[in-house]
Design a protein around this motif. Structure first.
Motif, PDB file in Angstrom:
ATOM      1  N   TYR A  44       0.796  -1.123  -0.052  1.00  0.00           N
ATOM      2  CA  TYR A  44      -0.013  -0.015   0.045  1.00  0.00           C
ATOM      3  C   TYR A  44       0.922   1.199  -0.022  1.00  0.00           C
ATOM      4  O   TYR A  44       0.550   2.132  -0.825  1.00  0.00           O
ATOM      5  CB  TYR A  44      -0.867   0.128   1.146  1.00  0.00           C
ATOM      6  CG  TYR A  44      -1.818   1.358   1.165  1.00  0.00           C
ATOM      7  CD1 TYR A  44      -2.837   1.297   0.434  1.00  0.00           C
ATOM      8  CD2 TYR A  44      -1.468   2.212   2.311  1.00  0.00           C
ATOM      9  CE1 TYR A  44      -3.528   2.623   0.334  1.00  0.00           C
ATOM     10  CE2 TYR A  44      -2.105   3.598   2.105  1.00  0.00           C
ATOM     11  CZ  TYR A  44      -3.260   3.726   1.424  1.00  0.00           C
ATOM     12  OH  TYR A  44      -3.935   4.838   1.241  1.00  0.00           O
ATOM     13  N   THR A  45       1.813   1.427   0.966  1.00  0.00           N
ATOM     14  CA  THR A  45       2.648   2.371   0.954  1.00  0.00           C
ATOM     15  C   THR A  45       3.732   2.616  -0.352  1.00  0.00           C
ATOM     16  O   THR A  45       3.846   3.680  -0.511  1.00  0.00           O
ATOM     17  CB  THR A  45       3.775   2.503   2.176  1.00  0.00           C
ATOM     18  OG1 THR A  45       4.424   1.333   2.168  1.00  0.00           O
ATOM     19  CG2 THR A  45       2.836   2.395   3.499  1.00  0.00           C
ATOM     20  N   SER A  47       2.370   2.264  -3.259  1.00  0.00           N
ATOM     21  CA  SER A  47       1.667   2.808  -4.294  1.00  0.00           C
ATOM     22  C   SER A  47       1.385   4.487  -4.280  1.00  0.00           C
ATOM     23  O   SER A  47       0.798   4.852  -5.310  1.00  0.00           O
ATOM     24  CB  SER A  47       0.266   2.213  -4.016  1.00  0.00           C
ATOM     25  OG  SER A  47      -0.449   2.914  -2.909  1.00  0.00           O
ATOM     26  N   ASP A  50       1.929   9.848  -1.289  1.00  0.00           N
ATOM     27  CA  ASP A  50       1.050  10.588  -0.284  1.00  0.00           C
ATOM     28  C   ASP A  50       0.509   9.215   0.591  1.00  0.00           C
ATOM     29  O   ASP A  50       0.121   9.833   1.751  1.00  0.00           O
ATOM     30  CB  ASP A  50      -0.355  10.995  -1.050  1.00  0.00           C
ATOM     31  CG  ASP A  50      -1.072   9.710  -2.036  1.00  0.00           C
ATOM     32  OD1 ASP A  50      -0.245   8.999  -2.481  1.00  0.00           O
ATOM     33  OD2 ASP A  50      -2.038   9.856  -2.103  1.00  0.00           O
ATOM     34  N   LYS A  51       1.210   7.944   0.276  1.00  0.00           N
ATOM     35  CA  LYS A  51       0.660   6.952   1.371  1.00  0.00           C
ATOM     36  C   LYS A  51       1.983   7.003   2.502  1.00  0.00           C
ATOM     37  O   LYS A  51       3.053   7.478   2.136  1.00  0.00           O
ATOM     38  CB  LYS A  51       0.669   5.716   0.601  1.00  0.00           C
ATOM     39  CG  LYS A  51       0.039   5.674  -0.554  1.00  0.00           C
ATOM     40  CD  LYS A  51      -1.523   5.836  -0.411  1.00  0.00           C
ATOM     41  CE  LYS A  51      -2.380   5.558  -1.668  1.00  0.00           C
ATOM     42  NZ  LYS A  51      -2.962   6.582  -2.131  1.00  0.00           N
ATOM     43  N   LYS A  54       2.773   8.973   8.198  1.00  0.00           N
ATOM     44  CA  LYS A  54       2.916  10.612   7.983  1.00  0.00           C
ATOM     45  C   LYS A  54       2.635  11.124   9.437  1.00  0.00           C
ATOM     46  O   LYS A  54       2.170  12.198   9.619  1.00  0.00           O
ATOM     47  CB  LYS A  54       1.614  11.257   7.090  1.00  0.00           C
ATOM     48  CG  LYS A  54       1.965  10.523   5.633  1.00  0.00           C
ATOM     49  CD  LYS A  54       2.866  11.174   4.984  1.00  0.00           C
ATOM     50  CE  LYS A  54       2.687  11.024   3.508  1.00  0.00           C
ATOM     51  NZ  LYS A  54       3.864  11.103   2.660  1.00  0.00           N
ATOM     52  N   ASN A 125      -8.594   8.343   5.123  1.00  0.00           N
ATOM     53  CA  ASN A 125      -8.127   8.376   3.733  1.00  0.00           C
ATOM     54  C   ASN A 125      -7.094   7.541   3.523  1.00  0.00           C
ATOM     55  O   ASN A 125      -6.554   7.225   2.184  1.00  0.00           O
ATOM     56  CB  ASN A 125      -8.203   9.556   3.063  1.00  0.00           C
ATOM     57  CG  ASN A 125      -9.576  10.117   3.073  1.00  0.00           C
ATOM     58  OD1 ASN A 125     -10.573   9.418   3.088  1.00  0.00           O
ATOM     59  ND2 ASN A 125      -9.747  11.495   3.070  1.00  0.00           N
ATOM     60  N   ASN A 126      -6.110   7.352   4.661  1.00  0.00           N
ATOM     61  CA  ASN A 126      -4.834   6.965   4.320  1.00  0.00           C
ATOM     62  C   ASN A 126      -4.643   5.649   5.297  1.00  0.00           C
ATOM     63  O   ASN A 126      -4.519   5.545   6.372  1.00  0.00           O
ATOM     64  CB  ASN A 126      -3.771   8.045   5.175  1.00  0.00           C
ATOM     65  CG  ASN A 126      -2.224   7.603   4.900  1.00  0.00           C
ATOM     66  OD1 ASN A 126      -1.867   6.290   4.455  1.00  0.00           O
ATOM     67  ND2 ASN A 126      -1.355   8.350   5.228  1.00  0.00           N
ATOM     68  N   SER A 128      -2.336   3.462   5.586  1.00  0.00           N
ATOM     69  CA  SER A 128      -1.108   3.472   6.325  1.00  0.00           C
ATOM     70  C   SER A 128      -1.297   3.685   7.834  1.00  0.00           C
ATOM     71  O   SER A 128      -0.832   2.759   8.663  1.00  0.00           O
ATOM     72  CB  SER A 128      -0.069   4.360   5.722  1.00  0.00           C
ATOM     73  OG  SER A 128       0.246   3.849   4.429  1.00  0.00           O
TER      74      SER A 128
END
Length: 195
Positions: A44-45, A47, A50-51, A54, A125-126, A128
């Protein structure tokens, strides 16, 4: 009569081997589940830029790591006391381990509060950031199972149950709790490296 006793003893040995095998099988399954979650997180990260988590992980995770490491030490002392038939020491160290396990649980939920105060929720939305809750939540579910096992050991020491049964129960509990300790260290280091 002697043949029956031997058969009963043989059955007991086989039963204990089966229980220990099941424990190892369960731990392998748990590890594979966390490995799969780690893979999902990495995919996922990767991809997009912005992933990713954070955010800096809450300091509470450091304190909970110290607590669970100390709990492994106190459980080791409880197991050693059980092997030496020092029931008083076994009960004391088991009680300390249970208290530390509860403290770990409280610290982990406090870390969730810190994350929520930063606006990081399980559903967002994230994904991660959601993974932090998934990793720690799944681990906490296993900590609850571990605490139940420890309480059962303490209960057995208070009755008291026969020495071989007490020692076997403590052996399984110690293996499982140390596994949970190592699993937490893996999760924490994995999250640290990806924050």
């Amino acid at each position: 009569m002697e043949h029956t006793d031997d058969y009963t003893t043989e059955e007991l040995i086989q039963s204990r081997k089966a229980k220990k095998f099941n424990l190892w099988l369960g731990m392998i399954g748990m590890f594979m589940m966390f490995a799969a979650l780690s893979s999902g997180f990495i995919v996922y990260t990767a991809s997009g830029v912005d992933k990713g988590i954070k955010t800096i992980l809450p300091d509470t995770f450091i304190y909970s790591t110290i607590v669970i490491l100390v709990s492994s030490l106190t459980l080791h002392f409880a197991y050693r006391a059980a092997k030496r038939e020092q029931i008083g020491k076994q009960k004391l160290y088991l009680s300390l381990t249970i208290a530390l396990g509860v403290a770990f649980f409280v610290l982990q939920t406090d870390a969730w509060s810190v994350l929520a105060d930063r606006g990081i929720y399980f559903v967002n939305n994230n994904a991660s950031q959601s993974f932090i809750y998934v990793f720690t939540g799944m681990h906490l579910a296993h900590i609850i199972a571990g605490l139940i096992v420890l309480v059962r050991c303490l209960w057995g020491a208070m009755k008291p149950i026969p020495f071989p049964d007490n020692q076997f129960r403590m052996n399984l509990a110690t293996i499982f709790w140390h596994f949970l300790d190592l699993l937490w260290i893996y999760i924490y280091v994995f999250l640290l490296l990806n924050q």
